[in-house]
Write a protein that holds these residues in place. Sequence first.
Motif, PDB file in Angstrom:
ATOM      1  N   GLU A 177       0.832  -1.211   0.000  1.00 28.16           N
ATOM      2  CA  GLU A 177       0.000   0.000   0.000  1.00 28.16           C
ATOM      3  C   GLU A 177       0.868   1.263   0.000  1.00 28.16           C
ATOM      4  O   GLU A 177       0.591   2.217  -0.738  1.00 28.16           O
ATOM      5  CB  GLU A 177      -0.929  -0.020   1.220  1.00 28.16           C
ATOM      6  N   ILE A 178       1.925   1.254   0.790  1.00 28.12           N
ATOM      7  CA  ILE A 178       2.862   2.389   0.799  1.00 28.12           C
ATOM      8  C   ILE A 178       3.546   2.504  -0.561  1.00 28.12           C
ATOM      9  O   ILE A 178       3.666   3.596  -1.120  1.00 28.12           O
ATOM     10  CB  ILE A 178       3.899   2.230   1.927  1.00 28.12           C
ATOM     11  N   GLY A 179       3.992   1.379  -1.110  1.00 30.28           N
ATOM     12  CA  GLY A 179       4.657   1.386  -2.414  1.00 30.28           C
ATOM     13  C   GLY A 179       3.750   1.893  -3.524  1.00 30.28           C
ATOM     14  O   GLY A 179       4.173   2.700  -4.364  1.00 30.28           O
ATOM     15  N   ARG A 180       2.487   1.444  -3.554  1.00 34.44           N
ATOM     16  CA  ARG A 180       1.543   1.922  -4.578  1.00 34.44           C
ATOM     17  C   ARG A 180       1.324   3.431  -4.447  1.00 34.44           C
ATOM     18  O   ARG A 180       1.243   4.142  -5.451  1.00 34.44           O
ATOM     19  CB  ARG A 180       0.213   1.186  -4.471  1.00 34.44           C
ATOM     20  N   ALA A 181       1.210   3.903  -3.207  1.00 33.39           N
ATOM     21  CA  ALA A 181       1.033   5.343  -2.997  1.00 33.39           C
ATOM     22  C   ALA A 181       2.240   6.109  -3.531  1.00 33.39           C
ATOM     23  O   ALA A 181       2.087   7.158  -4.165  1.00 33.39           O
ATOM     24  CB  ALA A 181       0.810   5.641  -1.514  1.00 33.39           C
ATOM     25  N   ALA A 182       3.434   5.591  -3.274  1.00 29.90           N
ATOM     26  CA  ALA A 182       4.649   6.256  -3.747  1.00 29.90           C
ATOM     27  C   ALA A 182       4.716   6.265  -5.275  1.00 29.90           C
ATOM     28  O   ALA A 182       5.092   7.280  -5.875  1.00 29.90           O
ATOM     29  CB  ALA A 182       5.877   5.574  -3.160  1.00 29.90           C
ATOM     30  N   LEU A 183       4.358   5.159  -5.909  1.00 32.96           N
ATOM     31  CA  LEU A 183       4.368   5.119  -7.376  1.00 32.96           C
ATOM     32  C   LEU A 183       3.366   6.114  -7.955  1.00 32.96           C
ATOM     33  O   LEU A 183       3.666   6.820  -8.926  1.00 32.96           O
ATOM     34  CB  LEU A 183       4.080   3.703  -7.870  1.00 32.96           C
ATOM     35  N   GLY A 184       2.187   6.203  -7.347  1.00 31.21           N
ATOM     36  CA  GLY A 184       1.199   7.174  -7.799  1.00 31.21           C
ATOM     37  C   GLY A 184       1.665   8.600  -7.591  1.00 31.21           C
ATOM     38  O   GLY A 184       1.476   9.472  -8.446  1.00 31.21           O
ATOM     39  N   TRP A 185       2.294   8.830  -6.434  1.00 33.17           N
ATOM     40  CA  TRP A 185       2.817  10.169  -6.127  1.00 33.17           C
ATOM     41  C   TRP A 185       3.886  10.551  -7.144  1.00 33.17           C
ATOM     42  O   TRP A 185       3.891  11.671  -7.667  1.00 33.17           O
ATOM     43  CB  TRP A 185       3.370  10.162  -4.702  1.00 33.17           C
ATOM     44  N   ALA A 186       4.794   9.622  -7.456  1.00 34.27           N
ATOM     45  CA  ALA A 186       5.869   9.890  -8.428  1.00 34.27           C
ATOM     46  C   ALA A 186       5.281  10.210  -9.796  1.00 34.27           C
ATOM     47  O   ALA A 186       5.759  11.123 -10.487  1.00 34.27           O
ATOM     48  CB  ALA A 186       6.812   8.698  -8.507  1.00 34.27           C
ATOM     49  N   ALA A 187       4.264   9.479 -10.204  1.00 35.13           N
ATOM     50  CA  ALA A 187       3.640   9.716 -11.505  1.00 35.13           C
ATOM     51  C   ALA A 187       3.014  11.106 -11.579  1.00 35.13           C
ATOM     52  O   ALA A 187       3.010  11.751 -12.633  1.00 35.13           O
ATOM     53  CB  ALA A 187       2.590   8.638 -11.796  1.00 35.13           C
ATOM     54  N   THR A 188       2.503  11.591 -10.446  1.00 38.29           N
ATOM     55  CA  THR A 188       1.883  12.911 -10.401  1.00 38.29           C
ATOM     56  C   THR A 188       2.909  14.037 -10.360  1.00 38.29           C
ATOM     57  O   THR A 188       2.791  15.022 -11.089  1.00 38.29           O
ATOM     58  CB  THR A 188       0.958  13.026  -9.162  1.00 38.29           C
ATOM     59  N   PHE A 189       3.926  13.906  -9.509  1.00 43.90           N
ATOM     60  CA  PHE A 189       4.828  15.022  -9.250  1.00 43.90           C
ATOM     61  C   PHE A 189       6.183  14.935  -9.954  1.00 43.90           C
ATOM     62  O   PHE A 189       6.838  15.958 -10.132  1.00 43.90           O
ATOM     63  CB  PHE A 189       5.023  15.195  -7.739  1.00 43.90           C
ATOM     64  N   PHE A 190       6.620  13.739 -10.331  1.00 49.05           N
ATOM     65  CA  PHE A 190       7.895  13.554 -11.018  1.00 49.05           C
ATOM     66  C   PHE A 190       7.730  12.544 -12.161  1.00 49.05           C
ATOM     67  O   PHE A 190       8.405  11.519 -12.200  1.00 49.05           O
ATOM     68  CB  PHE A 190       8.975  13.060 -10.042  1.00 49.05           C
ATOM     69  N   PRO A 191       6.820  12.820 -13.104  1.00 52.99           N
ATOM     70  CA  PRO A 191       6.505  11.818 -14.128  1.00 52.99           C
ATOM     71  C   PRO A 191       7.675  11.466 -15.047  1.00 52.99           C
ATOM     72  O   PRO A 191       7.659  10.391 -15.656  1.00 52.99           O
ATOM     73  CB  PRO A 191       5.354  12.461 -14.910  1.00 52.99           C
ATOM     74  N   ASP A 192       8.659  12.322 -15.147  1.00 54.68           N
ATOM     75  CA  ASP A 192       9.785  12.052 -16.045  1.00 54.68           C
ATOM     76  C   ASP A 192      10.946  11.330 -15.379  1.00 54.68           C
ATOM     77  O   ASP A 192      11.937  11.018 -16.028  1.00 54.68           O
ATOM     78  CB  ASP A 192      10.280  13.365 -16.673  1.00 54.68           C
ATOM     79  N   PHE A 193      10.836  11.066 -14.070  1.00 54.68           N
ATOM     80  CA  PHE A 193      11.910  10.375 -13.359  1.00 54.68           C
ATOM     81  C   PHE A 193      11.667   8.869 -13.386  1.00 54.68           C
ATOM     82  O   PHE A 193      10.568   8.412 -13.067  1.00 54.68           O
ATOM     83  CB  PHE A 193      11.973  10.825 -11.894  1.00 54.68           C
ATOM     84  N   PRO A 194      12.693   8.089 -13.723  1.00 55.91           N
ATOM     85  CA  PRO A 194      12.552   6.640 -13.574  1.00 55.91           C
ATOM     86  C   PRO A 194      12.415   6.288 -12.092  1.00 55.91           C
ATOM     87  O   PRO A 194      12.968   6.962 -11.234  1.00 55.91           O
ATOM     88  CB  PRO A 194      13.867   6.088 -14.125  1.00 55.91           C
ATOM     89  N   VAL A 195      11.656   5.228 -11.807  1.00 57.73           N
ATOM     90  CA  VAL A 195      11.466   4.764 -10.437  1.00 57.73           C
ATOM     91  C   VAL A 195      12.060   3.365 -10.315  1.00 57.73           C
ATOM     92  O   VAL A 195      11.812   2.498 -11.155  1.00 57.73           O
ATOM     93  CB  VAL A 195       9.979   4.742 -10.039  1.00 57.73           C
ATOM     94  N   VAL A 196      12.857   3.168  -9.253  1.00 56.21           N
ATOM     95  CA  VAL A 196      13.484   1.878  -8.986  1.00 56.21           C
ATOM     96  C   VAL A 196      13.217   1.489  -7.537  1.00 56.21           C
ATOM     97  O   VAL A 196      12.786   2.305  -6.726  1.00 56.21           O
ATOM     98  CB  VAL A 196      15.014   1.913  -9.224  1.00 56.21           C
ATOM     99  N   ALA A 197      13.498   0.241  -7.247  1.00 57.71           N
ATOM    100  CA  ALA A 197      13.509  -0.255  -5.866  1.00 57.71           C
ATOM    101  C   ALA A 197      14.653  -1.247  -5.782  1.00 57.71           C
ATOM    102  O   ALA A 197      14.967  -1.923  -6.777  1.00 57.71           O
ATOM    103  CB  ALA A 197      12.193  -0.928  -5.514  1.00 57.71           C
TER     104      ALA A 197
END
Length: 188
Positions: free
Chosen positions: A113-133
């Motif tokens: 749930e925390i991870g999904r929220a973070a992915l959604g947040w990244a898509a909204t505020f930093f859509p051009d940044f790649p996301v990794v874990a």
Amino acid sequence: MAPAEGTDPVLTDRLLLTPIGIEHSDDLERLYSDPLVDHWTGPWTPLDVRAWAQDMADRWASDGVGKWVAHDRSDGTLVGRGGLSRVVLGDKTVLEVGWVVRDELTGRGYASEIGRAALGWAATFFPDFPVVAFTEVHNLASVAVMRRLGLESSGVIYREGLVEGQPGLHARAPFALYRQVPTDRASP
């Protein structure tokens, strides 16, 4: 639900995610004193926790991104922490998604749930940044969360961390690296 501003709290079905500041030091001390949490992230002294909390507040202010403290929306119980950090991976700046959940609350879907929220947040505020874990290769619980989030295995990186069966931190511990699948490659 995405916040109106990047530093606003985020609400999920069960959680209130609030950007970490120094005022969350007591909650973080409690979190980092859990034996399993300490195994993967510790050891932490109260001074370490306060310094880390201040660093998170500074990152929110300078980078516009950081980690949240997670509380249960129904009763305010501390669940954990998670969110994003800007990191340099190779020669590229990326957002790293991560989570930590209190020992007694693992296995209930909070990390996802925390991870999904973070992915959604990244898509909204930093859509051009790649996301990794990434996590130590033997941290199978976190690897499972990465897979549940739809992240794709991208090999192994080496950084300071734990090596299975060996005591202490090691300068070149193997970490499983996962990446968010670009939307143009995602299946319809």
